[in-house]
Scaffold this motif. Structure first.
Motif, PDB file in Angstrom:
ATOM      1  N   LEU A  11       0.821  -1.209   0.000  1.00 19.39           N
ATOM      2  CA  LEU A  11       0.000   0.000   0.000  1.00 19.39           C
ATOM      3  C   LEU A  11       0.853   1.255   0.000  1.00 19.39           C
ATOM      4  N   LEU A  12       1.932   1.259   0.787  1.00 22.86           N
ATOM      5  CA  LEU A  12       2.807   2.427   0.827  1.00 22.86           C
ATOM      6  C   LEU A  12       3.456   2.673  -0.530  1.00 22.86           C
ATOM      7  N   ILE A  13       3.889   1.608  -1.178  1.00 22.55           N
ATOM      8  CA  ILE A  13       4.522   1.757  -2.487  1.00 22.55           C
ATOM      9  C   ILE A  13       3.522   2.260  -3.529  1.00 22.55           C
TER      10      ILE A  13
ATOM     11  N   LEU B  36       8.189   6.358  -3.886  1.00 26.78           N
ATOM     12  CA  LEU B  36       8.565   4.946  -3.855  1.00 26.78           C
ATOM     13  C   LEU B  36       8.333   4.255  -5.198  1.00 26.78           C
ATOM     14  N   HIS B  37       8.009   5.034  -6.216  1.00 28.73           N
ATOM     15  CA  HIS B  37       7.808   4.459  -7.554  1.00 28.73           C
ATOM     16  C   HIS B  37       9.148   4.372  -8.271  1.00 28.73           C
TER      17      HIS B  37
ATOM     18  N   PHE C  33       5.397   6.245   5.300  1.00 26.67           N
ATOM     19  CA  PHE C  33       4.400   5.831   6.286  1.00 26.67           C
ATOM     20  C   PHE C  33       3.937   7.026   7.125  1.00 26.67           C
ATOM     21  N   ARG C  34       4.888   7.858   7.545  1.00 22.27           N
ATOM     22  CA  ARG C  34       4.518   9.035   8.334  1.00 22.27           C
ATOM     23  C   ARG C  34       3.658  10.000   7.529  1.00 22.27           C
ATOM     24  N   LYS C  35       4.013  10.220   6.258  1.00 17.29           N
ATOM     25  CA  LYS C  35       3.226  11.129   5.421  1.00 17.29           C
ATOM     26  C   LYS C  35       1.820  10.594   5.186  1.00 17.29           C
ATOM     27  N   THR C  36       1.730   9.297   4.944  1.00 16.12           N
ATOM     28  CA  THR C  36       0.405   8.692   4.730  1.00 16.12           C
ATOM     29  C   THR C  36      -0.438   8.765   5.993  1.00 16.12           C
ATOM     30  N   LEU C  37       0.184   8.501   7.141  1.00 16.44           N
ATOM     31  CA  LEU C  37      -0.522   8.557   8.415  1.00 16.44           C
ATOM     32  C   LEU C  37      -0.989   9.975   8.715  1.00 16.44           C
ATOM     33  N   CYS C  38      -0.098  10.957   8.496  1.00 20.20           N
ATOM     34  CA  CYS C  38      -0.467  12.350   8.753  1.00 20.20           C
ATOM     35  C   CYS C  38      -1.562  12.802   7.810  1.00 20.20           C
ATOM     36  N   ARG C  39      -1.516  12.322   6.554  1.00 23.92           N
ATOM     37  CA  ARG C  39      -2.550  12.680   5.591  1.00 23.92           C
ATOM     38  C   ARG C  39      -3.909  12.147   6.030  1.00 23.92           C
ATOM     39  N   LYS C  40      -3.936  10.911   6.520  1.00 21.55           N
ATOM     40  CA  LYS C  40      -5.187  10.322   6.995  1.00 21.55           C
ATOM     41  C   LYS C  40      -5.719  11.051   8.218  1.00 21.55           C
ATOM     42  N   VAL C  41      -4.791  11.373   9.161  1.00 24.39           N
ATOM     43  CA  VAL C  41      -5.204  12.077  10.368  1.00 24.39           C
ATOM     44  C   VAL C  41      -5.729  13.459  10.028  1.00 24.39           C
ATOM     45  N   GLY C  42      -5.027  14.146   9.103  1.00 26.11           N
ATOM     46  CA  GLY C  42      -5.454  15.481   8.691  1.00 26.11           C
ATOM     47  C   GLY C  42      -6.804  15.472   8.011  1.00 26.11           C
ATOM     48  N   THR C  43      -7.078  14.422   7.238  1.00 22.62           N
ATOM     49  CA  THR C  43      -8.363  14.299   6.570  1.00 22.62           C
ATOM     50  C   THR C  43      -9.489  14.151   7.580  1.00 22.62           C
ATOM     51  N   HIS C  44      -9.251  13.340   8.616  1.00 20.53           N
ATOM     52  CA  HIS C  44     -10.291  13.138   9.624  1.00 20.53           C
ATOM     53  C   HIS C  44     -10.410  14.356  10.547  1.00 20.53           C
TER      54      HIS C  44
END
Length: 312
Positions: free
Chosen positions: A47-49, A55-56, A301-312
């Protein structure tokens, strides 16, 4: 009688890891946790990739496919093993046994070819960093992965066709937690010399050629790194190579020890221990060794996590 037995195969009985009820509950808990960690870790990497554009790259293209194969590889054997640990019925049909064996071979060989592709990728990255992107083109990476899948399935199909022609006249109890090659061969009352010869010829070529390629790649990496001046990233390169070679050694050491020996010398107990290593432990460790300790993946992982938290 042989043709009758061949046409009416009975179910096999998987003896498993232990027949003691107390040990079975303990083993169920341990392997359930390991299986969940393995699946979640490999799916997280995939998922992260997919989600992070940074990561591409060719390296993570191979890592993503390796995680997919590892998740499939461990899912071929572990769910059935977990069911057998908490169930009285430990039988598996002849067709299901061959199917399990087919995908076990296919995913295992694909895993080894992907490890070889990753070794070549690291060699190009260290040897020609300025030309890395052009040399590891998308078409080359796709070709490596597609070739890994094609070769592995052809190899698996060849072995399963021969295995399907065997007859089983006496015991149908497999002293293992899944339908592995050697214990099933040991139960056959027909001549298995052709299959054993195939294991030591075609099987050795398919399994050992990626290993030889990995060794050559890392020998060239070692030569390249030793030519670099001190402080030019050679410590990081050695660390990466050491982690990869550790997994390669564990994977190939157990595979060669189990499969490349005569059926008469096969030890069910040693075979189970070795198989646990490369079907459960190594797929569980691969996400941590290859990716989760990597700064790029942790940053994604940190960017994805922060993006999800920011969305909520």
């Amino acid at each position: 009688m042989a043709s009758a037995n061949h046409s009416t195969h009975s179910d096999f009985i998987l003896i498993g890891l232990s027949s003691h009820p107390g040990q079975q509950k303990f083993l169920f808990a341990i392997f359930l946790v390991m299986y969940i960690v393995s699946i979640l870790g490999n799916l997280l990497i995939i998922l992260l990739i997919l989600c992070d554009a940074h990561l591409h790259t060719p390296m993570y293209f191979f890592v993503g496919h390796l995680s997919l194969v590892d998740a499939c590889f461990t899912s071929v054997t572990v769910p059935k093993m977990l069911v057998n640990l908490v169930s009285e019925a430990k039988s598996i049909s002849y067709a299901a046994c061959l199917t399990q064996m087919y995908f076990f071979f296919a995913f295992g060989v694909t895993d080894s070819f992907l490890l070889a592709s990753m070794a070549y990728d690291r060699y190009v990255a260290i040897r020609n960093p300025l030309q890395y992107t052009s040399m590891m083109s998308q078409s080359l990476c796709v070709g490596f992965v597609a070739g890994s899948w094609i070769v592995s399935h052809l190899h698996s199909l060849l072995h399963i066709i021969l295995m399907s022609r065997l007859s089983f006249c006496a015991s149908h109890e497999i002293p293992h937690f899944f339908c592995d090659h050697q214990p099933v061969l040991a139960l056959s009352c027909t001549d298995t010399s052709l299959i054993e010869m195939l294991i030591f010829t075609e099987g050795a070529l398919v399994v050992l050629s990626p290993f030889v390629f990995i060794v050559i790649s890392y020998a060239l990496i070692l030569v390249t790194v030793l030519r670099l001046p001190a402080g030019s990233g050679w410590r990081k390169a050695f660390s990466t190579c050491g982690a990869h070679l550790l997994v390669v050694t564990l994977f190939y050491g157990t595979v060669i020890g189990v499969y490349f020996q005569p059926t008469a010398r096969y030890s069910a107990e040693k075979g189970r221990v070795a198989t646990i290593m490369y079907t459960i432990v190594i797929p569980m460790l691969n996400p941590f060794i290859y990716s989760l300790r990597n700064d790029d993946v942790k940053g994604a992982f940190r960017k994805t996590l922060c993006r999800k938290v920011g969305t909520h």
